[in-house]
Motif scaffolding. Structure first.
Motif: not given
Length: 464
Positions: A296-298, A352-354, A366, A369
């Motif tokens: 998630l690139d947090w 995933s993020r996508e 979001n 998240d």
């Protein structure tokens, strides 16, 4: 001394012992909360990823390789804990002394944690820091496993579940407070400020990530300070004869206990079930922060907030789980918690993020998240209740005179396959080259544990 006064003195002494036992959970919790999950582990993953990229590895491969490096070290640590725990428990029972071992192991954990400061953002001392963390974790777990052996002496069979849940909840509140302190005063984000927008205190340099690196000394100080109530109030059972055991004697008694357990169907089934579901739970704890960073690139602050949510949920639901344990018994609490963990594992694998379960998300959504925040609450809450109820269930399968040895076997069951989840995560990560699909084995382990739990008697071996 009159009878009433003697009872009052005994009650006061017992309360102090219980509080001393509670404070051990409080003292040790930051090693897991700050170190294993929310601060050091993601920082290590980020540093390792950057170091691998600098060596020419692609970013995607570097993220997977960094996770695999962490899981490989965890595998080794798990094996050491698994095979040392039963022997240490047998030795403690034979000698009648647990406190000296607990204090010695805790001090070693303090030293290792303090030296985590040496991991610099450029990857300097990367392997040293990895080694220090997991060596300290081994000592910390050894102390924790021996401390669990005090539990049968702290209350009646009906009270044990509430006491175990209360101690777990108290420990998680320590995790919440320590995480708040790290985020407010020390851990910096990309702009070089903490959660409240200030520079790290004590003049720590944000450019060198000294605020985040202070997590090691912070864990060490916290553990050393809050061990004091344990030292002052916790005492050995005076009824146990203290003697220096012989090595052969300890091995003989341990082997006798293993043979006894193999002939007790409920104990055998419980230890086998916990062998799988506790391994899966440890994997979720160990990789939750890394997943947030790699998938998630947090950043550190966002992972820390995630950790606060998880720790608060753990504190509340561990306490609620303790009450449910006292009223319903530990088995329903364990079963419900595993089902929650299965839900979390499914989301982790499918998100995933996508996209989520193959359904594409709008760019910048979001929803991942938000879902992972809910996952954090579930991991913390159900995970805390799961461990607390498991500890209570072990008491129902324990003979008072062999408490440390029994909890040594309990620790063995929790770590005997501790190499399995990290190793399978590593293998699946290599095969799929995916941080998400690498978590599939966690789901399988929870399912196996849930199946084996069918053969565990709700009241333990005493009712069989």
């Amino acid at each position: 001394m009159k009878g009433g006064e003697a009872d009052k003195v005994q009650t006061t002494a017992l309360r102090k012992r219980i509080w001393g036992w509670f404070f051990f959970d409080w003292a040790q919790q930051p090693y897991a909360t700050l170190g294993l999950t929310f601060i050091f582990a993601p920082y290590f993953a980020a540093v390792a990823t950057d170091a691998l990229v600098a060596q020419g590895t692609s970013l995607g491969d570097a993220k997977v390789d960094a996770q695999n490096l962490w899981s490989s070290a965890q595998t080794i640590a798990g094996l050491i804990i698994a095979f040392s725990a039963p022997f240490l428990g047998a030795w403690a029972d034979a000698s009648g002394r647990k406190r000296p071992w607990i204090l010695a192991f805790s001090m070693m954990a303090v030293l290792c944690a303090g030296m985590l400061w040496t991991l610099t953002p450029d990857g300097g001392n990367l392997m040293l820091a990895l080694t220090l963390f997991w060596v300290g974790f081994v000592f910390s777990e050894a102390a924790f496993n021996l401390n669990n052996a005090f539990l049968p002496d702290l209350g009646t069979a009906e009270q044990i579940g509430r006491i175990s849940g209360g101690a777990t909840a108290f420990g998680y509140w320590g995790g919440v407070l320590s995480l708040f302190a790290m985020l407010i005063f020390f851990a910096e984000n990309e702009s070089g400020t903490t959660l409240v927008g200030i520079a790290p205190v004590f003049g720590l340099d944000p450019e060198a990530r000294e605020g985040t690196r202070f997590v090691g000394p912070f864990i060490a100080l916290w553990l050393a300070i809050f061990l004091i109530p344990f030292v002052l109030w916790t005492r050995e059972n005076p009824a146990i004869n203290r003697k220096r055991p012989r090595f052969r004697q300890v091995l003989a008694e341990l082997w006798s206990s293993i043979r006894r357990v193999s002939g007790e169907p409920s104990t055998r089934a419980f230890l086998l079930a916990s062998l799988f579901y506790r391994d899966a739970l440890t994997a979720l704890y160990a990789y939750g922060g890394i997943y947030a960073r790699q998938v998630l690139d947090w950043q550190t602050i966002q992972i820390g907030v995630f950790g606060i949510i998880a720790a608060i949920a753990a504190a509340i639901l561990s306490w609620v789980g303790g009450i449910a344990d006292q009223r319903l018994g530990p088995k329903p609490v364990i079963t419900f918690s595993i089902w929650m963990m299965l839900g979390v594992g499914s989301i982790i694998v499918g998100m995933s993020r996508e996209a989520i379960f193959g359904f594409a998300l709008p760019e910048g959504s979001n929803l991942p998240d938000i879902l992972f925040y809910f996952c954090g609450a579930a991991i913390g809450g159900a995970g805390g209740a799961l461990y607390s109820a498991s500890r209570s269930m072990m008491v129902r399968h324990t003979r008072p005179e062999n408490a440390a040895e029994s909890f040594g076997l309990f620790a063995f069951a929790g770590k005997a396959t501790a190499f399995l989840a990290p190793a399978l995560i590593t293998v699946f990560g290599v095969i799929t080259n995916s941080n998400q699909l690498a978590f599939l084995p966690v789901i399988f382990l929870f399912i196996i544990g849930l199946f084996l739990l069918r053969y565990v008697h709700p009241d333990g071996e005493r009712a069989v």
